[in-house]
Design a protein around this motif. Sequence first.
Motif, PDB file in Angstrom:
ATOM      1  N   LEU A   1       0.822  -1.213   0.000  1.00 51.69           N
ATOM      2  CA  LEU A   1       0.000   0.000   0.000  1.00 51.69           C
ATOM      3  C   LEU A   1       0.854   1.261   0.000  1.00 51.69           C
ATOM      4  CD1 LEU A   1      -2.754   1.353   0.070  1.00 51.69           C
ATOM      5  CD2 LEU A   1      -2.778   1.056   2.564  1.00 51.69           C
ATOM      6  N   GLU A   2       1.915   1.285   0.795  1.00 51.17           N
ATOM      7  CA  GLU A   2       2.751   2.484   0.866  1.00 51.17           C
ATOM      8  C   GLU A   2       3.403   2.774  -0.485  1.00 51.17           C
ATOM      9  OE1 GLU A   2       6.630   4.305   3.297  1.00 51.17           O
ATOM     10  OE2 GLU A   2       5.812   2.332   3.806  1.00 51.17           O
ATOM     11  N   THR A   3       3.986   1.754  -1.099  1.00 53.96           N
ATOM     12  CA  THR A   3       4.660   1.943  -2.387  1.00 53.96           C
ATOM     13  C   THR A   3       3.663   2.322  -3.473  1.00 53.96           C
ATOM     14  OG1 THR A   3       6.360   0.323  -1.783  1.00 53.96           O
ATOM     15  CG2 THR A   3       6.122   0.850  -4.117  1.00 53.96           C
ATOM     16  N   ALA A   4       2.537   1.632  -3.503  1.00 53.92           N
ATOM     17  CA  ALA A   4       1.516   1.920  -4.517  1.00 53.92           C
ATOM     18  C   ALA A   4       1.011   3.344  -4.377  1.00 53.92           C
ATOM     19  CB  ALA A   4       0.361   0.938  -4.388  1.00 53.92           C
ATOM     20  N   THR A   5       0.862   3.806  -3.143  1.00 53.07           N
ATOM     21  CA  THR A   5       0.368   5.155  -2.899  1.00 53.07           C
ATOM     22  C   THR A   5       1.379   6.202  -3.356  1.00 53.07           C
ATOM     23  OG1 THR A   5      -0.951   4.414  -1.012  1.00 53.07           O
ATOM     24  CG2 THR A   5      -0.438   6.764  -1.131  1.00 53.07           C
ATOM     25  N   ILE A   6       2.621   6.030  -2.968  1.00 53.20           N
ATOM     26  CA  ILE A   6       3.665   6.994  -3.347  1.00 53.20           C
ATOM     27  C   ILE A   6       3.814   7.047  -4.864  1.00 53.20           C
ATOM     28  CG2 ILE A   6       6.136   7.489  -3.246  1.00 53.20           C
ATOM     29  CD1 ILE A   6       6.099   6.307  -0.390  1.00 53.20           C
ATOM     30  N   ASP A   7       3.906   5.883  -5.501  1.00 46.84           N
ATOM     31  CA  ASP A   7       4.074   5.844  -6.956  1.00 46.84           C
ATOM     32  C   ASP A   7       2.832   6.398  -7.662  1.00 46.84           C
ATOM     33  OD1 ASP A   7       6.519   4.729  -6.520  1.00 46.84           O
ATOM     34  OD2 ASP A   7       5.938   2.682  -7.080  1.00 46.84           O
ATOM     35  N   GLY A   8       1.668   6.117  -7.113  1.00 47.40           N
ATOM     36  CA  GLY A   8       0.435   6.626  -7.712  1.00 47.40           C
ATOM     37  C   GLY A   8       0.354   8.138  -7.655  1.00 47.40           C
ATOM     38  N   ILE A   9       0.749   8.714  -6.525  1.00 50.88           N
ATOM     39  CA  ILE A   9       0.743  10.171  -6.386  1.00 50.88           C
ATOM     40  C   ILE A   9       1.730  10.804  -7.355  1.00 50.88           C
ATOM     41  CG2 ILE A   9       1.331  12.078  -4.827  1.00 50.88           C
ATOM     42  CD1 ILE A   9       0.211  10.371  -2.533  1.00 50.88           C
ATOM     43  N   VAL A  10       2.915  10.216  -7.467  1.00 53.59           N
ATOM     44  CA  VAL A  10       3.925  10.742  -8.395  1.00 53.59           C
ATOM     45  C   VAL A  10       3.383  10.733  -9.819  1.00 53.59           C
ATOM     46  CG1 VAL A  10       6.176  10.289  -9.453  1.00 53.59           C
ATOM     47  CG2 VAL A  10       5.919  10.150  -6.969  1.00 53.59           C
ATOM     48  N   ALA A  11       2.791   9.631 -10.232  1.00 55.56           N
ATOM     49  CA  ALA A  11       2.247   9.520 -11.587  1.00 55.56           C
ATOM     50  C   ALA A  11       1.100  10.501 -11.802  1.00 55.56           C
ATOM     51  CB  ALA A  11       1.784   8.086 -11.851  1.00 55.56           C
ATOM     52  N   TRP A  12       0.274  10.654 -10.788  1.00 58.31           N
ATOM     53  CA  TRP A  12      -0.872  11.565 -10.895  1.00 58.31           C
ATOM     54  C   TRP A  12      -0.400  13.005 -11.063  1.00 58.31           C
ATOM     55  CZ3 TRP A  12      -3.262  15.705  -8.672  1.00 58.31           C
ATOM     56  CH2 TRP A  12      -4.627  15.876  -8.916  1.00 58.31           C
ATOM     57  N   ARG A  13       0.619  13.380 -10.284  1.00 53.02           N
ATOM     58  CA  ARG A  13       1.128  14.752 -10.342  1.00 53.02           C
ATOM     59  C   ARG A  13       1.779  15.071 -11.688  1.00 53.02           C
ATOM     60  NH1 ARG A  13       3.564  14.853  -4.185  1.00 53.02           N
ATOM     61  NH2 ARG A  13       1.795  15.959  -3.209  1.00 53.02           N
ATOM     62  N   GLU A  14       2.316  14.084 -12.352  1.00 55.95           N
ATOM     63  CA  GLU A  14       2.909  14.323 -13.665  1.00 55.95           C
ATOM     64  C   GLU A  14       1.864  14.804 -14.668  1.00 55.95           C
ATOM     65  OE1 GLU A  14       4.771  10.673 -14.720  1.00 55.95           O
ATOM     66  OE2 GLU A  14       6.529  11.003 -13.436  1.00 55.95           O
ATOM     67  N   ILE A  15       0.627  14.469 -14.420  1.00 59.30           N
ATOM     68  CA  ILE A  15      -0.472  14.867 -15.309  1.00 59.30           C
ATOM     69  C   ILE A  15      -1.188  16.101 -14.799  1.00 59.30           C
ATOM     70  CG2 ILE A  15      -2.678  14.144 -16.312  1.00 59.30           C
ATOM     71  CD1 ILE A  15      -1.654  11.246 -16.077  1.00 59.30           C
ATOM     72  N   HIS A  16      -1.470  16.128 -13.496  1.00 58.23           N
ATOM     73  CA  HIS A  16      -2.361  17.149 -12.938  1.00 58.23           C
ATOM     74  C   HIS A  16      -1.656  18.262 -12.158  1.00 58.23           C
ATOM     75  CE1 HIS A  16      -5.893  14.771 -14.010  1.00 58.23           C
ATOM     76  NE2 HIS A  16      -5.281  13.718 -13.520  1.00 58.23           N
ATOM     77  N   GLY A  17      -0.403  18.098 -11.799  1.00 58.95           N
ATOM     78  CA  GLY A  17       0.273  19.101 -10.980  1.00 58.95           C
ATOM     79  C   GLY A  17       0.384  18.658  -9.539  1.00 58.95           C
TER      80      GLY A  17
ATOM     81  N   GLN B   1      -3.967  10.451   2.052  1.00 54.01           N
ATOM     82  CA  GLN B   1      -4.007  11.546   3.022  1.00 54.01           C
ATOM     83  C   GLN B   1      -2.763  11.537   3.906  1.00 54.01           C
ATOM     84  OE1 GLN B   1      -7.308  11.294   5.744  1.00 54.01           O
ATOM     85  NE2 GLN B   1      -7.099  13.414   6.417  1.00 54.01           N
ATOM     86  N   PHE B   2      -2.389  10.370   4.375  1.00 51.73           N
ATOM     87  CA  PHE B   2      -1.205  10.249   5.232  1.00 51.73           C
ATOM     88  C   PHE B   2       0.057  10.641   4.479  1.00 51.73           C
ATOM     89  CE2 PHE B   2       2.495   7.843   6.645  1.00 51.73           C
ATOM     90  CZ  PHE B   2       2.554   8.195   7.979  1.00 51.73           C
ATOM     91  N   GLU B   3       0.195  10.176   3.232  1.00 49.34           N
ATOM     92  CA  GLU B   3       1.402  10.445   2.464  1.00 49.34           C
ATOM     93  C   GLU B   3       1.554  11.930   2.152  1.00 49.34           C
ATOM     94  OE1 GLU B   3       4.923  10.195   0.432  1.00 49.34           O
ATOM     95  OE2 GLU B   3       3.982   8.820   1.861  1.00 49.34           O
ATOM     96  N   ILE B   4       0.475  12.600   1.803  1.00 51.53           N
ATOM     97  CA  ILE B   4       0.555  14.045   1.540  1.00 51.53           C
ATOM     98  C   ILE B   4       0.943  14.782   2.820  1.00 51.53           C
ATOM     99  CG2 ILE B   4      -0.721  16.092   0.809  1.00 51.53           C
ATOM    100  CD1 ILE B   4      -2.486  14.229  -0.869  1.00 51.53           C
ATOM    101  N   GLY B   5       0.344  14.379   3.936  1.00 52.20           N
ATOM    102  CA  GLY B   5       0.688  14.999   5.211  1.00 52.20           C
ATOM    103  C   GLY B   5       2.142  14.767   5.583  1.00 52.20           C
ATOM    104  N   ARG B   6       2.640  13.550   5.322  1.00 55.39           N
ATOM    105  CA  ARG B   6       4.043  13.249   5.616  1.00 55.39           C
ATOM    106  C   ARG B   6       4.979  14.127   4.799  1.00 55.39           C
ATOM    107  NH1 ARG B   6       8.205  11.031   3.608  1.00 55.39           N
ATOM    108  NH2 ARG B   6       7.137  10.558   1.651  1.00 55.39           N
ATOM    109  N   GLU B   7       4.656  14.311   3.528  1.00 55.03           N
ATOM    110  CA  GLU B   7       5.478  15.133   2.641  1.00 55.03           C
ATOM    111  C   GLU B   7       5.567  16.569   3.134  1.00 55.03           C
ATOM    112  OE1 GLU B   7       4.683  13.094  -1.740  1.00 55.03           O
ATOM    113  OE2 GLU B   7       3.641  14.913  -1.143  1.00 55.03           O
ATOM    114  N   ARG B   8       4.436  17.112   3.532  1.00 56.88           N
ATOM    115  CA  ARG B   8       4.397  18.526   3.894  1.00 56.88           C
ATOM    116  C   ARG B   8       4.726  18.779   5.360  1.00 56.88           C
ATOM    117  NH1 ARG B   8      -1.153  20.250   5.356  1.00 56.88           N
ATOM    118  NH2 ARG B   8      -0.885  22.102   4.060  1.00 56.88           N
ATOM    119  N   GLY B   9       4.873  17.718   6.129  1.00 61.08           N
ATOM    120  CA  GLY B   9       5.218  17.863   7.532  1.00 61.08           C
ATOM    121  C   GLY B   9       4.084  18.347   8.391  1.00 61.08           C
TER     122      GLY B   9
END
Length: 270
Positions: free
Chosen positions: A130-146, A192-200
């Motif tokens: 789940l952690e890897t899928a989430t991180i990779d999914g967010i990265v891929a999503w941001r490449e398209i949407h910002g 939600q957790f991963e975005i929060g972790r990134e931004r502190g």
Amino acid sequence: MSKDVQAMRQWWRTSIIDMAPGRIAFRGRPVEELIGNVSFGEMIWLMTKGELPSPEQAALLECALVAGVDHGPQAPSIAAARMAATCGVGLNSVLATGVNMLGDIHGGAGEQCAELYHDIAERLDEGADLETATIDGIVAWREIHGKAVSGFGHRFHKPVDPRAPRLMELVRQAASEGTVSGRFADIGEAVQFEIGRERGASIAMNIDGATAVIFCELDFPAPLSRGLFCLSRSVGVLAHGWEQMQQGGRNKGPMPPKYLPEYEERDENE
């Protein structure tokens, strides 16, 4: 039957409604059997999916539809509808004006968030944790949407969007009862957790993130997330348009007449 008549009948083909003089059937079910026995939420399910939901599925869908009904006149869709109501148009035009404001930025976040959830689910199916899928999914999503991830964060509701925790509570309850799997609730909370972790700092899951969880749990394709939100928000558009008609007012713009937009001198060298 002549070829011309057959061609005309096949111009539009539908499995949604069988309508002829004296007969109306939705998805094979006579309308007279549906009236009084099927709720509006169940009817939405029937029309879009081709079958009736279980009472538990219908109840969860209703929760998402209720949550997205309105967000006040500061929401562009509602503001536009109220302005339209002061221009002498009918309620049908008021509704159309409000719903037509629901685009990729305002109203489309649920669809975009559902796309992210589905992408993460596919990565899980391929064996990622789940952690890897989430991180990779967010990265891929941001490449398209910002950078900003649709469905998370809110300009008004900080640190919590009051709608999201209640919806997630209901999803978890439905999962415990076997109505849904709870898989997309896990995915939504992981994002939600991963975005929060990134931004502190923690970040709110907003209405779009929570309803996207529900629509994914109920197996609605991502594009229908936007359509379902439009149905939900149209109730608020209708209510505000009607209220504005009762209040009166003529040609109300986005700000009181005494406040004028700032004029900027055009640079001739540009």
